[in-house]
Design an enzyme around this catalytic site. Structure first.
Site, PDB file in Angstrom:
ATOM      1  N   ASP A  83       0.725  -1.228  -0.072  1.00  0.00           N
ATOM      2  CA  ASP A  83      -0.097   0.130  -0.077  1.00  0.00           C
ATOM      3  C   ASP A  83       0.945   1.183   0.106  1.00  0.00           C
ATOM      4  O   ASP A  83       1.325   1.566   1.095  1.00  0.00           O
ATOM      5  CB  ASP A  83      -0.909   0.009   1.160  1.00  0.00           C
ATOM      6  CG  ASP A  83      -2.039  -1.035   1.043  1.00  0.00           C
ATOM      7  OD1 ASP A  83      -1.768  -1.904   0.301  1.00  0.00           O
ATOM      8  OD2 ASP A  83      -2.991  -0.916   1.933  1.00  0.00           O
ATOM      9  N   LYS A 107      -6.540   3.341  -3.477  1.00  0.00           N
ATOM     10  CA  LYS A 107      -7.080   3.541  -2.246  1.00  0.00           C
ATOM     11  C   LYS A 107      -7.307   4.898  -1.713  1.00  0.00           C
ATOM     12  O   LYS A 107      -6.571   5.769  -2.023  1.00  0.00           O
ATOM     13  CB  LYS A 107      -6.048   2.763  -1.158  1.00  0.00           C
ATOM     14  CG  LYS A 107      -6.197   2.795   0.267  1.00  0.00           C
ATOM     15  CD  LYS A 107      -4.966   2.047   0.889  1.00  0.00           C
ATOM     16  CE  LYS A 107      -4.972   2.140   2.301  1.00  0.00           C
ATOM     17  NZ  LYS A 107      -4.029   1.273   2.921  1.00  0.00           N
ATOM     18  N   LYS A 141     -10.110   0.345  -2.529  1.00  0.00           N
ATOM     19  CA  LYS A 141      -9.964   0.205  -1.195  1.00  0.00           C
ATOM     20  C   LYS A 141     -10.305   1.486  -0.700  1.00  0.00           C
ATOM     21  O   LYS A 141      -9.398   2.589  -0.323  1.00  0.00           O
ATOM     22  CB  LYS A 141      -8.538  -0.299  -0.662  1.00  0.00           C
ATOM     23  CG  LYS A 141      -8.372  -0.479   0.879  1.00  0.00           C
ATOM     24  CD  LYS A 141      -7.068  -1.041   1.124  1.00  0.00           C
ATOM     25  CE  LYS A 141      -6.973  -0.909   2.765  1.00  0.00           C
ATOM     26  NZ  LYS A 141      -5.635  -1.322   2.887  1.00  0.00           N
TER      27      LYS A 141
END
Lengths: 280, 319, 480
Positions: free
Chosen positions: B155, B219, B255
């Site tokens: 991430d 995300k 996300k």
């Protein structure tokens, strides 16, 4: 030997020109004592049709002009009227039988009324528009806009003053109009047309017909390209006819009594409300 | 318009091309997109569909701890929770992943493996998370460390400073670089920190840029900045993955992370997915929810659905 | 369950206490109609009878007008403006208190989704009363002319598409300005008006200030022609509106009209396309398209036609059609069999004139009146579906190449109620808005309503405005 005056031929005023009526008909107008005054044109439904075409064609340009410019042009008309005051005074004395003082007062008042309406042109949205506090993230405002093509049946009393208040109210916001002059007192209307023709007013913004209003009532009422009618110069019965026929395209139809009235202006505008989100 | 990979590369050939492409994206109207998200939040999810949604949401949770105070003990406890969210009910599925800082990756990975959590990947936040303010060398090393320690998902944060000053090429190249490090070993999630990008137009631009650069997931947030995963932000990102799929045939996941604390919040997110990107995205492969407290609320709601009475936090584990 | 399907989520009807029979509301009381004639109102979503409703005879209408006249003379004109306002505030509050009950009843009687009655119709109706309550003692500041006076007794005829909301649009300004009212609700949707009568009782509104006579077109016609009323306010079809204008042409009655429309929704190529698609959806599928200001003519710039159409179709396939009481329903029932037939008739004309029809796959309930969300592409200005108001969930898609052409096509109609503009360019919004001949223009949004925002049409879409300070002008007399 006394000089013979050169008399005026009274004609219609359509699209900035002074044509004779399509039908070639004239009718006799007498002064208040019954003496012959003039043979103005007796406009036909076809003259009305031409006048509507001219008014419609002029509409977009006139409403798109800046309000400042419209105001200046109306003011210019007042200037021109001032210059021709004596002619109006003579006509009013002859037609309406008024005293020279009363006639002079009426012309003064009419000139001042032009000026009054001229000054309205760029204030109408300030006064009649609004920003509306809706409950949400939207900017919401309402602006008045000219309704379009207005037909005015002019009143027979105080002809000049009534003409000026009807026309001034209609055109200050961007309407164009067809004026049907009072049948028995049309000469001030034609002289006013000569004023307008020399006052920078675009062709077709004001069109003036003389003749028998009774024969035009139904044609005005039923004409699908007329948006609104000022019926101040009609009888109640004639007004009802205009309303009956005018329902077909839902003409905005109003009768006025006040000379200087914001209601005259507001009756011939449509209010447009615009929404827009406020965001980034 | 379906583009093949060659023309996708063409779109981002150089910074100028990339900028030009990003400018062709339609703008987002804030009030409109917020109105749509608000309308979707009125969807009423009941009975069987609620049961389905709760289990799906559990499977989508990236169970996260990203604290300075994280310790091996804390991370191991989290791993236990990830594999067996409700020790009293074996029908509860495991979560989507465990998300930790990179120094905790090896601990998490080893512990997960030791308790049978082989299919729970470890996601590591990377590239100088959460601010992204470090040299590229540091960011590279950060990522490599995580990968070496067994991270299955990276991430990364984008350089918001570069993005906001219009240096899109730099951001793009950095995503591409990290993607190349991930290779086949790890999925790449690209964090925008939408609370710092501020406008939906920026979110849309960032989404397309990241997808063009090879992101597997986009995300919303680090969880350190508010607002984070608001429904309209997620809606804009879901529109982006939907349109990118139509454009290129490639499916990119989304996300949301930060601020999703209740079952109600999570179900709203699922409704957004269902009615924007479509049901194909209703899978942990394409939708994850970055959260910590959410999981217990999902479990309590699950108990309520099962037992017909409201549960208490005494009956879920606090890890 | 293997995929995410929304289970039924019906709103309970237990909150509504349906009576088997409703009387007329005259002079503060519910009374039986003279002669005892009744008609039934049904739930259009299942065709089940909801209640029997009194059919007002002419003498009942007479009584209502007399009650309103007496109330005007003896009570309402002697009530101070601020006290008038307080009654309206009370009504607004009671509407808020009983909002859910109204929402459910409206959905049952009308067929529209509970989401819309709950989130739009009922809250907006309450907001209209709250807004106008505040005007009651501020009329001299409204800019509607000096010394504004009420007309007296106002006859109001409202449509079936937003029954309670249209009642609020009419009753709130009429009462705020000091008029008394005889209201005739639509034949197919009388129930919320009758429940509103109860609200007036709870609010202690003096007897006769508001009277409600239920019936059909003949009842409305009798009311219009009644010599005891001084002003008429009508919302409904253009055809009936013109008829009313003719009927009163020889009288001095004032008249305002909110009539039909064929709103153009203009999508420029630089628009926020996703939000524009939402705007198209809201423009034509809100309230089953039973909206006079619906964006029923979509004008798309040719360069984005494919993109817009694809996104629109995709979005349309998400529209949830079915039980209006289900909280997840987006598109409810068509209000009546007659309306359904009219929609079919016009949609069929679209087929036969060569436009291409498309609807998403969706199952329609067996009983009740239903029509799938539908678009027609390849529509020409000359097609009936581009010119006539369908008043249903049917969108006609046309294209344009330049802004000038968009304006030309948008204005090429005798209607002039609403229009939409979608572009990211501010100057283009203003340019377009300036040229559109429409009373309400939604730029980068659609179908938004607010009591502070004047609503009403140009040309054959009506006379006058409702809402905002402009709406007050319809209910007062001033020198002109």
């Amino acid at each position: 030997m006394a000089r013979i005056d050169v008399l005026k031929t009274y004609k219609l005023y359509i699209n900035g020109a002074f044509p004779r009526g399509e039908s070639g008909r004239v009718y006799e107008v007498k002064d208040s004592k019954g003496a012959f005054l003039a043979n103005p044109c007796q406009a036909s439904r076809k003259d009305l049709r031409e006048a509507v075409v001219a008014a419609r064609a002029a509409q977009n340009g006139w409403v798109s002009a800046t309000a400042y410019l419209r105001g200046q042009i109306l003011y210019r008309a007042a200037e021109m009227m001032q210059a021709r005051k004596s002619e109006f005074v003579d006509a009013i004395i002859a037609l309406e039988g008024k005293s020279p003082k009363a006639a002079s007062d009426e012309v003064d008042s009419a000139i001042d009324t032009w000026v009054w309406y001229a000054g309205w042109s760029d204030k109408v949205s300030t006064i009649a528009g609004s920003t509306n506090q809706v409950s949400g993230p939207f900017y919401n405002f309402t602006i008045p806009e000219a309704v379009g093509v207005v037909t005015i049946f002019a009143e027979a009393k105080s002809t000049l003053l009534s003409l000026v208040s009807s026309i001034g109210a209609a055109i200050s916001t961007g309407n164009t109009c067809i004026v049907i002059a009072a049948e028995k007192a049309p000469l001030t209307a034609i002289t006013l047309a000569e004023v307008l023709a020399t006052s920078d007013l675009p062709h077709g913004v004001v069109n003036i017909l003389t003749g028998k209003s009774a024969e035009l009532v139904s044609w005005v009422g039923s004409h699908m390209d007329i948006d609104a009618v000022d019926v101040s110069g009609l009888t109640k019965k004639q007004e009802a006819d205009v309303r009956l026929e005018g329902a077909e395209n839902l003409k905005r139809i109003h009768r006025f009594t006040e000379v200087r009235s914001a209601q005259r202006i507001l009756s011939f505008v449509e209010n447009k409300t615009v929404w827009h989100p406020i965001g980034i | 318009m379906l583009l093949n990979s060659v023309s996708v590369d063409e779109l981002a050939r150089d910074e100028e091309s990339l900028k030009r492409f990003l400018r062709t994206l339609p703008p987002v109207d804030q009030v409109g997109v917020e109105g749509r998200a608000a309308m979707l939040s009125t969807r009423s999810i009941k009975n069987a569909s609620k049961n389905f949604a709760i289990d799906l949401a559990i499977r989508m949770v990236d169970l996260t701890t990203l604290e300075g105070a994280d310790t091996p003990g804390k991370v191991k406890a989290l791993c236990n929770k990830a594999v067996r969210p409700d020790p009293t009910d074996s029908t509860v599925p495991h979560v989507g992943a465990v998300c930790v800082y990179n120094d905790m990756v090896s601990i998490a990975r080893a512990h997960l493996d030791s308790i049978g959590g082989h299919d729970v990947p470890v996601a590591a936040v990377s590239t100088a998370f959460p601010s992204g303010r470090a040299s590229q060398a540091v960011k590279i090393q950060d990522t490599k460390d995580a990968l070496d320690a067994g991270a299955g998902e990276i991430d990364m944060v984008i350089d918001r400073g570069a993005f906001l000053s219009g240096r899109y090429g730099e951001v793009f190249d950095e995503i591409k670089l990290i993607k190349s490090l991930c290779g086949e070993k790890a999925h790449l999630k690209v964090i925008f920190e939408t609370g710092e990008l501020v406008t939906y137009d920026n979110v849309r631009k960032a989404s397309f840029m990241a997808m063009l650069a090879g992101a597997d997931f986009i995300k919303t947030s680090t969880g350190k900045v508010a607002p984070a995963a608001t429904p309209p932000v997620v809606l804009v990102m879901l529109e982006a993955v939907r349109d990118f799929h139509i454009m290129t045939g490639r499916k990119v996941g989304v996300k949301p992370a930060g601020g999703i604390r209740t079952t109600k919040d999570a179900i709203k997110q699922l409704v957004l997915v269902n009615e924007t990107a479509g049901e194909e995205w209703l899978s942990p492969n394409l939708f994850r929810i970055g959260a910590s407290a959410l999981l217990n609320d999902l479990l309590m709601q699950r108990m309520k659905m099962r037992d017909g009475r409201y549960s208490s936090s005494n009956y879920v584990t606090l890890d | 369950m293997t995929k995410f399907e929304y289970a039924p989520a019906p709103e309970s009807t237990s909150i509504v206490d349906l009576k088997s029979e409703y009387g007329l509301f005259i002079n503060g009381k519910f009374v039986a109609p003279k002669g005892g004639k009744t008609f039934v109102t049904i739930n259009p979503a299942n065709e089940k009878i909801l209640a029997k409703v009194a059919y007002a005879s002419n003498s009942d209408v007479d009584k209502a007008v007399i009650a309103a006249t007496e109330a005007f003379k003896k009570t309402w004109s002697r009530t101070s403006p601020s006290e008038r306002g307080k009654y309206l505030y009370r009504i607004a509050r009671i509407l808020q208190e009983r909002a859910r009950e109204f929402a459910v009843l409206e959905t049952m009687d009308n067929g529209k989704p509970i989401r819309e009655t709950r989130d739009i119709d009922i809250p907006l109706a309450a907001a209209h009363f709250f807004y106008h309550a505040g005007w009651a003692d501020k009329l001299e500041f409204a800019g509607v002319g000096s010394n504004p006076k009420p007309h007296g007794v106002v006859g109001q005829i409202i449509p079936w598409n937003f029954p309670l909301l249209m009642l609020a649009w009419k009753v709130a300004p009429a009462l705020a300005t000091g008029n008394t009212v005889v209201l005739k609700p639509a034949e197919t949707t009388p129930l919320t008006a009758l429940l509103f009568a109860e609200v007036c009782q709870q609010a202690g509104l003096p007897a006769g200030v508001l009277n409600i006579v239920t019936g059909d077109g003949a009842t409305g016609a009798y009311l219009v022609n009644h010599p005891g009323i001084q002003k008429i306010a009508f919302t409904g079809s253009t055809q009936v509106g013109k008829g009313i204008a003719r009927a009163i042409s020889g009288t001095s009655k004032a008249l305002t009209l909110e009539l039909g429309g064929k709103g153009a929704n203009i999508i420029y190529d630089d628009a926020a396309i996703d939000e524009a698609v939402e705007g198209i959806i809201s423009g034509i599928f809100f309230n089953q398209g039973h909206v006079c200001c619906a964006g029923s003519r979509l004008l798309v710039q040719e360069s984005v036609l494919d993109e817009v159409t694809e996104k629109l179709k995709r979005r349309m396939s998400l529209i949830r059609v079915g039980d209006p009481l289900d909280k997840n329903t987006d598109l409810g029932a068509i209000n009546s069999k007659a309306q359904l037939e009219k929609i079919h008739e016009l949609a069929n004309s679209g087929d036969s004139e060569g436009a291409q029809r498309w609807s998403p796959e969706c199952e329609l309930p067996g009983a009740g009146f239903w029509f799938k969300p539908t678009i027609f592409s390849g529509v020409a200005q000359s097609h009936r579906i581009a010119r006539e108001e369908i008043f249903g969930p049917v969108l006609s898609i046309l294209t344009f190449r330049t802004p000038q052409e968009a304006i030309e096509k948008a204005n090429n109609t005798p209607f002039g109620l609403s229009a939409g503009i979608w572009t990211d360019k501010g100057s283009k919004i203003l340019w377009t808005a300036q040229r559109l001949k429409a009373g309400v223009i939604w730029a980068n949004t659609f179908n938004k309503f607010d009591p502070a925002s004047p609503f009403g049409g140009y040309k054959e879409s009506g006379w006058g405005r409702e809402g905002g300070r402009h709406g007050l002008a319809a209910y007062v007399k001033v020198a002109k």
